[in-house]
Design a protein around this motif. Sequence first.
Motif, PDB file in Angstrom:
ATOM      1  N   GLU A  24       0.826  -1.197   0.000  1.00 48.06           N
ATOM      2  CA  GLU A  24       0.000   0.000   0.000  1.00 48.06           C
ATOM      3  C   GLU A  24       0.865   1.253   0.000  1.00 48.06           C
ATOM      4  O   GLU A  24       1.855   1.327   0.709  1.00 48.06           O
ATOM      5  CB  GLU A  24      -0.890  -0.014   1.246  1.00 48.06           C
ATOM      6  CG  GLU A  24      -1.809   1.176   1.359  1.00 48.06           C
ATOM      7  CD  GLU A  24      -2.672   1.091   2.606  1.00 48.06           C
ATOM      8  OE1 GLU A  24      -3.857   0.759   2.481  1.00 48.06           O
ATOM      9  OE2 GLU A  24      -2.134   1.352   3.700  1.00 48.06           O
ATOM     10  N   LYS A  26       0.569   5.675   0.108  1.00 50.07           N
ATOM     11  CA  LYS A  26      -0.357   6.716   0.553  1.00 50.07           C
ATOM     12  C   LYS A  26      -0.104   8.010  -0.201  1.00 50.07           C
ATOM     13  O   LYS A  26       1.027   8.446  -0.358  1.00 50.07           O
ATOM     14  CB  LYS A  26      -0.187   6.955   2.054  1.00 50.07           C
ATOM     15  CG  LYS A  26      -1.157   7.990   2.600  1.00 50.07           C
ATOM     16  CD  LYS A  26      -1.148   8.000   4.100  1.00 50.07           C
ATOM     17  CE  LYS A  26      -2.072   8.988   4.742  1.00 50.07           C
ATOM     18  NZ  LYS A  26      -3.022   9.690   3.957  1.00 50.07           N
ATOM     19  N   LEU A  27      -1.192   8.592  -0.661  1.00 50.52           N
ATOM     20  CA  LEU A  27      -1.191   9.929  -1.253  1.00 50.52           C
ATOM     21  C   LEU A  27      -1.887  10.858  -0.257  1.00 50.52           C
ATOM     22  O   LEU A  27      -2.459  10.380   0.724  1.00 50.52           O
ATOM     23  CB  LEU A  27      -1.935   9.900  -2.592  1.00 50.52           C
ATOM     24  CG  LEU A  27      -1.307   9.017  -3.666  1.00 50.52           C
ATOM     25  CD1 LEU A  27      -2.252   8.867  -4.844  1.00 50.52           C
ATOM     26  CD2 LEU A  27       0.011   9.580  -4.118  1.00 50.52           C
ATOM     27  N   SER A  30      -5.713   9.794  -0.694  1.00 50.17           N
ATOM     28  CA  SER A  30      -6.103   8.465  -1.159  1.00 50.17           C
ATOM     29  C   SER A  30      -4.954   7.474  -0.984  1.00 50.17           C
ATOM     30  O   SER A  30      -3.868   7.827  -0.541  1.00 50.17           O
ATOM     31  CB  SER A  30      -6.524   8.528  -2.628  1.00 50.17           C
ATOM     32  OG  SER A  30      -5.464   8.995  -3.418  1.00 50.17           O
ATOM     33  N   TYR A  31      -5.233   6.225  -1.363  1.00 48.99           N
ATOM     34  CA  TYR A  31      -4.247   5.154  -1.295  1.00 48.99           C
ATOM     35  C   TYR A  31      -4.155   4.483  -2.659  1.00 48.99           C
ATOM     36  O   TYR A  31      -5.094   4.498  -3.437  1.00 48.99           O
ATOM     37  CB  TYR A  31      -4.678   4.112  -0.250  1.00 48.99           C
ATOM     38  CG  TYR A  31      -4.614   4.634   1.160  1.00 48.99           C
ATOM     39  CD1 TYR A  31      -3.487   4.431   1.934  1.00 48.99           C
ATOM     40  CD2 TYR A  31      -5.666   5.343   1.701  1.00 48.99           C
ATOM     41  CE1 TYR A  31      -3.416   4.913   3.229  1.00 48.99           C
ATOM     42  CE2 TYR A  31      -5.610   5.842   2.993  1.00 48.99           C
ATOM     43  CZ  TYR A  31      -4.475   5.620   3.753  1.00 48.99           C
ATOM     44  OH  TYR A  31      -4.408   6.118   5.025  1.00 48.99           O
ATOM     45  N   TYR A  32      -3.008   3.864  -2.942  1.00 46.91           N
ATOM     46  CA  TYR A  32      -2.833   3.068  -4.157  1.00 46.91           C
ATOM     47  C   TYR A  32      -2.098   1.796  -3.775  1.00 46.91           C
ATOM     48  O   TYR A  32      -1.488   1.707  -2.708  1.00 46.91           O
ATOM     49  CB  TYR A  32      -2.075   3.847  -5.244  1.00 46.91           C
ATOM     50  CG  TYR A  32      -0.658   4.173  -4.867  1.00 46.91           C
ATOM     51  CD1 TYR A  32       0.388   3.313  -5.207  1.00 46.91           C
ATOM     52  CD2 TYR A  32      -0.341   5.334  -4.170  1.00 46.91           C
ATOM     53  CE1 TYR A  32       1.698   3.606  -4.854  1.00 46.91           C
ATOM     54  CE2 TYR A  32       0.950   5.631  -3.821  1.00 46.91           C
ATOM     55  CZ  TYR A  32       1.968   4.767  -4.160  1.00 46.91           C
ATOM     56  OH  TYR A  32       3.262   5.046  -3.808  1.00 46.91           O
ATOM     57  N   GLY A  43      -5.516   1.731  -9.337  1.00 46.11           N
ATOM     58  CA  GLY A  43      -5.916   3.129  -9.353  1.00 46.11           C
ATOM     59  C   GLY A  43      -5.901   3.642  -7.922  1.00 46.11           C
ATOM     60  O   GLY A  43      -5.423   2.963  -7.013  1.00 46.11           O
ATOM     61  N   ASN A  44      -6.421   4.824  -7.713  1.00 49.50           N
ATOM     62  CA  ASN A  44      -6.480   5.397  -6.367  1.00 49.50           C
ATOM     63  C   ASN A  44      -7.768   4.997  -5.661  1.00 49.50           C
ATOM     64  O   ASN A  44      -8.821   4.920  -6.280  1.00 49.50           O
ATOM     65  CB  ASN A  44      -6.367   6.916  -6.431  1.00 49.50           C
ATOM     66  CG  ASN A  44      -5.017   7.351  -6.948  1.00 49.50           C
ATOM     67  OD1 ASN A  44      -4.051   6.606  -6.890  1.00 49.50           O
ATOM     68  ND2 ASN A  44      -4.943   8.557  -7.464  1.00 49.50           N
ATOM     69  N   TYR A  45      -7.656   4.755  -4.368  1.00 50.53           N
ATOM     70  CA  TYR A  45      -8.790   4.356  -3.535  1.00 50.53           C
ATOM     71  C   TYR A  45      -8.999   5.363  -2.417  1.00 50.53           C
ATOM     72  O   TYR A  45      -8.019   5.855  -1.838  1.00 50.53           O
ATOM     73  CB  TYR A  45      -8.523   2.988  -2.884  1.00 50.53           C
ATOM     74  CG  TYR A  45      -8.529   1.847  -3.860  1.00 50.53           C
ATOM     75  CD1 TYR A  45      -9.676   1.112  -4.066  1.00 50.53           C
ATOM     76  CD2 TYR A  45      -7.390   1.499  -4.571  1.00 50.53           C
ATOM     77  CE1 TYR A  45      -9.693   0.056  -4.955  1.00 50.53           C
ATOM     78  CE2 TYR A  45      -7.392   0.447  -5.457  1.00 50.53           C
ATOM     79  CZ  TYR A  45      -8.546  -0.269  -5.646  1.00 50.53           C
ATOM     80  OH  TYR A  45      -8.553  -1.310  -6.532  1.00 50.53           O
ATOM     81  N   LYS A  46     -10.256   5.625  -2.093  1.00 50.28           N
ATOM     82  CA  LYS A  46     -10.582   6.468  -0.946  1.00 50.28           C
ATOM     83  C   LYS A  46     -10.242   5.710   0.335  1.00 50.28           C
ATOM     84  O   LYS A  46     -10.087   4.486   0.324  1.00 50.28           O
ATOM     85  CB  LYS A  46     -12.074   6.804  -0.938  1.00 50.28           C
ATOM     86  CG  LYS A  46     -12.518   7.607  -2.123  1.00 50.28           C
ATOM     87  CD  LYS A  46     -14.014   7.809  -2.064  1.00 50.28           C
ATOM     88  CE  LYS A  46     -14.494   8.492  -3.330  1.00 50.28           C
ATOM     89  NZ  LYS A  46     -15.950   8.639  -3.345  1.00 50.28           N
ATOM     90  N   ARG A  50     -10.074   1.111   1.247  1.00 50.76           N
ATOM     91  CA  ARG A  50      -8.751   0.488   1.378  1.00 50.76           C
ATOM     92  C   ARG A  50      -8.823  -1.037   1.354  1.00 50.76           C
ATOM     93  O   ARG A  50      -9.781  -1.632   1.810  1.00 50.76           O
ATOM     94  CB  ARG A  50      -8.084   0.924   2.678  1.00 50.76           C
ATOM     95  CG  ARG A  50      -7.649   2.363   2.644  1.00 50.76           C
ATOM     96  CD  ARG A  50      -7.145   2.806   3.974  1.00 50.76           C
ATOM     97  NE  ARG A  50      -5.854   2.197   4.292  1.00 50.76           N
ATOM     98  CZ  ARG A  50      -5.194   2.434   5.414  1.00 50.76           C
ATOM     99  NH1 ARG A  50      -5.689   3.250   6.324  1.00 50.76           N
ATOM    100  NH2 ARG A  50      -4.048   1.858   5.637  1.00 50.76           N
TER     101      ARG A  50
END
Length: 76
Positions: A24, A26-27, A30-32, A43-46, A50
């Motif tokens: 994982e 972290k942005l 969001s997470y990728y 892609g990116n996840y809220k 997760r």
Amino acid sequence: MRQEEFKMERPGLVEVGDVLPVSEGKLPNSYYYTLGRSYAMSGNYKITERIASKEGKVTDIRETPRGYYVIVEFDE
């Protein structure tokens, strides 16, 4: 079971049936996720979306005009 899609740039990096680790990243908002040793990327996840599993099983590999997509199943 939960299935998620990862984008793979080149064919042959993974095979159906492979069980691979998922890491994982972290942005700010969001997470990728990265599959295996950078074989494919999500892609990116809220935060509420997760992925809790640390590994997943490859169930399908699809070739499209936009590239290769790996479908991974998680025990969630």
